[in-house]
Design a protein around this motif. Structure first.
Motif, short mmCIF file in Angstrom:
data_model
loop_
_atom_site.label_atom_id
_atom_site.label_comp_id
_atom_site.label_asym_id
_atom_site.label_seq_id
_atom_site.Cartn_x
_atom_site.Cartn_y
_atom_site.Cartn_z
N SER A 158 25.15 40.72 75.84
CA SER A 158 23.79 40.28 76.16
C SER A 158 22.98 40.01 74.90
O SER A 158 22.23 39.02 74.83
CB SER A 158 23.09 41.33 77.02
N TRP A 159 23.11 40.87 73.91
CA TRP A 159 22.37 40.65 72.67
C TRP A 159 22.90 39.46 71.88
O TRP A 159 22.12 38.76 71.22
CB TRP A 159 22.39 41.92 71.82
N ARG A 160 24.21 39.21 71.95
CA ARG A 160 24.74 38.00 71.29
C ARG A 160 24.20 36.74 71.96
O ARG A 160 23.85 35.76 71.28
CB ARG A 160 26.27 38.02 71.32
N TRP A 219 20.83 38.51 82.70
CA TRP A 219 21.42 37.53 83.62
C TRP A 219 20.67 36.21 83.55
O TRP A 219 21.29 35.14 83.70
CB TRP A 219 21.39 38.10 85.04
N ILE A 220 19.37 36.26 83.31
CA ILE A 220 18.62 35.02 83.12
C ILE A 220 19.07 34.33 81.84
O ILE A 220 19.30 33.11 81.81
CB ILE A 220 17.11 35.32 83.08
N VAL A 221 19.21 35.11 80.76
CA VAL A 221 19.67 34.54 79.49
C VAL A 221 21.09 33.99 79.65
O VAL A 221 21.42 32.92 79.13
CB VAL A 221 19.61 35.60 78.37
N ARG A 222 21.93 34.70 80.39
CA ARG A 222 23.31 34.23 80.61
C ARG A 222 23.32 32.91 81.38
O ARG A 222 24.11 32.02 81.09
CB ARG A 222 24.10 35.29 81.35
N ASP A 250 24.11 25.72 77.78
CA ASP A 250 24.58 25.51 76.40
C ASP A 250 26.09 25.39 76.34
O ASP A 250 26.64 24.58 75.59
CB ASP A 250 24.11 26.66 75.51
N ARG A 251 26.78 26.20 77.13
CA ARG A 251 28.25 26.11 77.16
C ARG A 251 28.69 24.73 77.63
O ARG A 251 29.62 24.14 77.07
CB ARG A 251 28.81 27.19 78.11
N LEU A 252 28.02 24.23 78.68
CA LEU A 252 28.38 22.91 79.19
C LEU A 252 28.12 21.82 78.14
O LEU A 252 28.92 20.89 77.98
CB LEU A 252 27.59 22.62 80.46
N LEU A 253 27.00 21.94 77.43
CA LEU A 253 26.68 20.94 76.40
C LEU A 253 27.70 20.97 75.28
O LEU A 253 28.19 19.92 74.84
CB LEU A 253 25.27 21.19 75.85
#
Length: 448
Positions: free
Chosen positions: A38-40, A215-218, A224-227
């Protein structure tokens, strides 16, 4: 090729055999705000804003300058430099995503330079789809980075501020001249969160926000992963080309290995026997006049050698491509293989029609090698072969009740078999816990 069933120990999850997973006492939802992941991910969102500002500014400035200078020759090298810089930023973003999000994205297809020198490099950069996708990433990532930064920071700060409100609510009466956080403050109503009940409820609301923040940040980082994956990695076509090039190399290596095996078998087997047979017949010819009985014995021995050489040639031909497979199909061919296995084998083939010869041959040799492994290494007392069709896929399954422990580790027979199947878009799945039973499932394209 043979896989030793005593090797490949482990449960397939990176843990030693027999070691159980540690049971977590705290639910994942409560651990999430303090987990390293989560922190990463939160750090990724924080870094995205300054990086996207630099990248967006660079991309827009350089592309605008290059487009404006296209009326002169200077526009082309400026555009090429802009795209090359975006590709460099793309490499940085892939590294950042790998380190903070755990997203491993391969490098895009390299530049294909038809000419050497600066002109060839500029042409390759401008024609590369990966360069333009990197530019598109620079443009799209900036507004998303602003949005995700604002959402993540506000939700994170709001949650922790409310959660820790019981620790710092005294600041309001001591320094701000009010009783607590103001919910309503106008000329007629003033409502502050200042009694124990309201302070407790405020902390509970903060706890909910704090638990929801990871979970919101995830969810934000999923975009970002998709981009990164879609714009900074290789395209499906480029990935497929790389796979086909690799598969072609496997096919060539396999064919060369088969040719060497056939040459070795001929040289060490039938050829050596035929040479010895020719020498024996020559000696028998010399003794025919002076010692007919000895010559007859030598001819009789040569006759036995001829039978042995013929049997070796039949076995060699069967190893190349058995006639029963061509004439009668997989059912009869696999039954013949099973009859030569060291353990009883039950064969069941449920096919309404035959696949193409190439797939049929690969299926035959796959089952043949798996049964050979069972004979040599499994110490089984029973085995079964099932063949059936599912839509456009040919399914094979070979099972035994042996000692298990088989694996597809590098250098093993199953590893080589996996490469062969992968060369034709096939799949090999091995389920072989230590102690057994072993179940190997192969999936091949039908191509009927």
């Amino acid at each position: 090729m043979a896989t030793e069933y005593g090797q490949g120990y482990g449960n397939g999850f990176g843990f030693p055999e027999g070691a159980g997973r540690r049971r977590e006492r705290v639910p994942a939802g409560l651990r999430a705000p303090f987990s390293a992941r989560s922190w990463r991910e939160f750090g990724y969102v924080l870094l995205s804003l300054p990086i996207s500002i630099v990248l967006f500014t660079y991309a827009v400035t350089m592309v605008s300058l290059g487009a404006g200078l296209l009326v002169t020759f200077l526009g082309i090298p400026v555009l090429a430099a802009a795209l090359a810089g975006c590709r460099g930023f793309g490499a940085l973003e892939r590294t950042r995503a790998r380190g903070l999000l755990g997203l491993d994205v391969a490098e895009p297809e390299p530049l294909r330079m038809r000419k050497q020198g600066v002109m060839g490099w500029m042409g390759a950069v401008l024609k590369s789809g990966a360069s333009w996708r990197a530019l598109l990433y620079a443009v799209l990532q900036f507004p998303w980075a602003v949005f995700s930064f604002v959402v993540a920071v506000n939700v994170w700060a709001f949650g922790w501020a409310l959660l820790t409100y019981p620790l710092w609510f005294w600041v309001f009466p001591a320094y701000l001249g009010q009783d607590g956080i103001s919910l309503v403050s106008d000329e007629t109503h003033q409502i502050y969160l200042n009694n124990p009940f309201e302070i407790t409820v405020t902390a509970l609301v903060g706890l909910l926000f704090t638990l929801a923040t990871p979970w919101i940040v995830r969810a934000l980082t999923m975009v970002d992963r998709l981009l990164v994956h879609g714009l900074l990695g290789p395209t499906r076509l480029a990935t497929r080309v790389v796979e086909l090039e690799s598969d072609r190399g496997v096919v060539v290596d396999t064919a060369a290995a088969d040719l060497r095996r056939i040459e070795r078998d001929l040289h060490d087997g039938a050829q050596a026997r035929l040479v010895a047979l020719a020498m024996d017949l020559g000696l028998a010819k010399e003794k025919l006049a002076e010692d007919p009985e000895a010559a007859a014995r030598m001819v009789d021995e040569a006759h036995g050698e001829v039978k042995t050489a013929l049997q070796e040639l039949r076995d060699l031909a069967r190893g190349i491509h058995p006639a029963v497979l061509t004439d009668r199909g997989l059912d009869a061919a696999l039954s013949a293989v099973a009859s030569r296995c060291a353990v009883p084998v039950e064969v069941q083939v449920d096919l309404a029609e035959r696949p193409v010869a190439a797939i049929e041959g690969i299926a035959y040799f796959t089952v043949s090698e798996l049964l050979q492994n069972i004979s040599k290494h499994s110490r089984a007392t029973w085995a079964a072969v099932d063949v059936w069709r599912v839509e456009n896929r040919l399914m094979l399954q070979v099972a035994d009740n042996g000692v298990g422990g088989a694996g597809v580790s590098g250098g093993s027979g199953l590893a080589g078999l996996t490469e062969r199947l992968d060369a034709v878009d096939g799949i090999l799945v091995v389920d072989s816990p230590v102690g057994g039973p072993t179940r190997v499932t192969a999936e091949l394209p039908w191509r009927g």
